[in-house]
Design a protein around this motif. Structure first.
Motif, PDB file in Angstrom:
ATOM      1  N   GLY A   1       0.769  -1.234   0.000  1.00  0.00           N
ATOM      2  CA  GLY A   1       0.000   0.000   0.000  1.00  0.00           C
ATOM      3  C   GLY A   1       0.799   1.283   0.000  1.00  0.00           C
ATOM      4  N   VAL A   2       2.093   1.201  -0.288  1.00  0.00           N
ATOM      5  CA  VAL A   2       2.884   2.419  -0.458  1.00  0.00           C
ATOM      6  C   VAL A   2       2.669   2.913  -1.883  1.00  0.00           C
ATOM      7  N   ARG A   3       2.391   4.200  -2.034  1.00  0.00           N
ATOM      8  CA  ARG A   3       2.152   4.747  -3.375  1.00  0.00           C
ATOM      9  C   ARG A   3       3.473   4.885  -4.105  1.00  0.00           C
ATOM     10  N   VAL A   4       3.669   4.011  -5.063  1.00  0.00           N
ATOM     11  CA  VAL A   4       4.823   4.010  -5.955  1.00  0.00           C
ATOM     12  C   VAL A   4       4.303   3.754  -7.357  1.00  0.00           C
ATOM     13  N   PRO A   5       5.091   4.021  -8.391  1.00  0.00           N
ATOM     14  CA  PRO A   5       4.670   3.614  -9.731  1.00  0.00           C
ATOM     15  C   PRO A   5       4.501   2.094  -9.776  1.00  0.00           C
ATOM     16  N   GLU A   6       3.347   1.634 -10.223  1.00  0.00           N
ATOM     17  CA  GLU A   6       3.136   0.185 -10.287  1.00  0.00           C
ATOM     18  C   GLU A   6       4.107  -0.438 -11.290  1.00  0.00           C
ATOM     19  N   PRO A   7       4.906  -1.399 -10.852  1.00  0.00           N
ATOM     20  CA  PRO A   7       5.851  -2.030 -11.781  1.00  0.00           C
ATOM     21  C   PRO A   7       5.129  -2.968 -12.747  1.00  0.00           C
TER      22      PRO A   7
END
Length: 261
Positions: free
Chosen positions: A130-136
């Motif tokens: 649930g950390v907002r990062v660019p989805e790989p």
């Protein structure tokens, strides 16, 4: 647009195939598009993972990031690491001691490939908790495809550029601490290079502004020998910056919160 990208890649491949041996070291467009990279891009395009590719949205010493379209016209970012100019010593320092990457060969190519894989795995770990990062999306060789963060082909701004204009910097800071805690407690990761340079501001600077953690390739697992040192440095960086824009921050208190103590 699919035909256009195929033609561009095929033209480059055809031209490069005419060169003598050693073509891998040929410098094309800022050291990014050598022959093997173009071949990898062609394979990804052939699978439908890239349907159109535009110019660079960011450039750096180690990698360029390009705006592109993926499956179903999804907006994606393509990060391509340079094999010839990346900082291999710095990369090795973060790879060594990570149990996920114990058997890498100490060649430029191997280190860059493993670094790309490492960033993909770190993004996946962060995304899943649930950390907002660019989805790989996929990693192949020195190429990482991930979600594009921004609007109208323009990348979301970095915190360093718009932080002073945030309407509610305190709430934004709390989310940064929350994400750092989730990385540590749920993903067993430390970002290891967290600062205003590696946080995007999504949704404008109004009250709904949200941080997005990026450039997480150097992130280490908690069993890395320097994990605690890197965590302290991350917290020092974010406290230093947020104090500058008027947010109170006690480093030891944040450290305890991140560890869940």
């Amino acid at each position: 647009m699919t035909d256009k990208i195929f033609r561009k890649i095929e033209e480059e491949l055809a031209r490069l195939h005419m060169k003598e041996r050693g073509v891998e070291d040929l410098k094309v467009e800022e050291d990014v598009f050598d022959k093997p990279t173009l071949e990898a891009l062609y394979r990804l395009a052939n699978k439908g993972l890239i349907t159109a590719m535009d110019g660079a949205i960011s450039t750096g010493k180690e990698a360029n990031v390009f705006y592109a379209l993926g499956e179903n016209d999804r907006k994606v970012a393509i990060k391509i690491y340079r094999i010839t100019t990346s900082n291999f010593k710095a990369m090795s320092d973060y790879l060594l001691g990570d149990p996920r990457f114990q058997n890498i060969r100490h060649t430029k190519k191997s280190i860059v490939f493993e670094w790309t894989k490492k960033e993909f795995k770190n993004l996946m770990r962060a995304y899943e908790v649930g950390v907002r990062v660019p989805e790989p999306i996929v990693a192949e060789r020195n190429i990482l495809i991930m979600e594009f963060i921004g609007e109208d082909e323009v990348s979301a701004p970095r915190l360093k550029d718009v932080g002073e204009y945030l309407e509610d910097p305190g709430s934004f800071f709390e989310i940064v601490v929350e994400y750092t805690s989730k990385l540590y407690q749920k993903a067993s990761l430390v970002h290891a290079d967290l600062s205003e340079f590696n946080i995007l501001v999504e949704g404008g600077v109004e009250e709904n502004a949200r941080p997005v953690f990026i450039d997480i390739g150097q992130g280490v697992t908690l069993d890395h020998v320097n994990a605690e040192e890197f965590l302290r440095r991350d917290i020092q960086n974010i406290c230093r910056y947020f104090k500058k824009i008027g947010v109170e921050c006690d480093e030891e208190d944040i450290l305890r919160r991140v560890r869940g103590e």
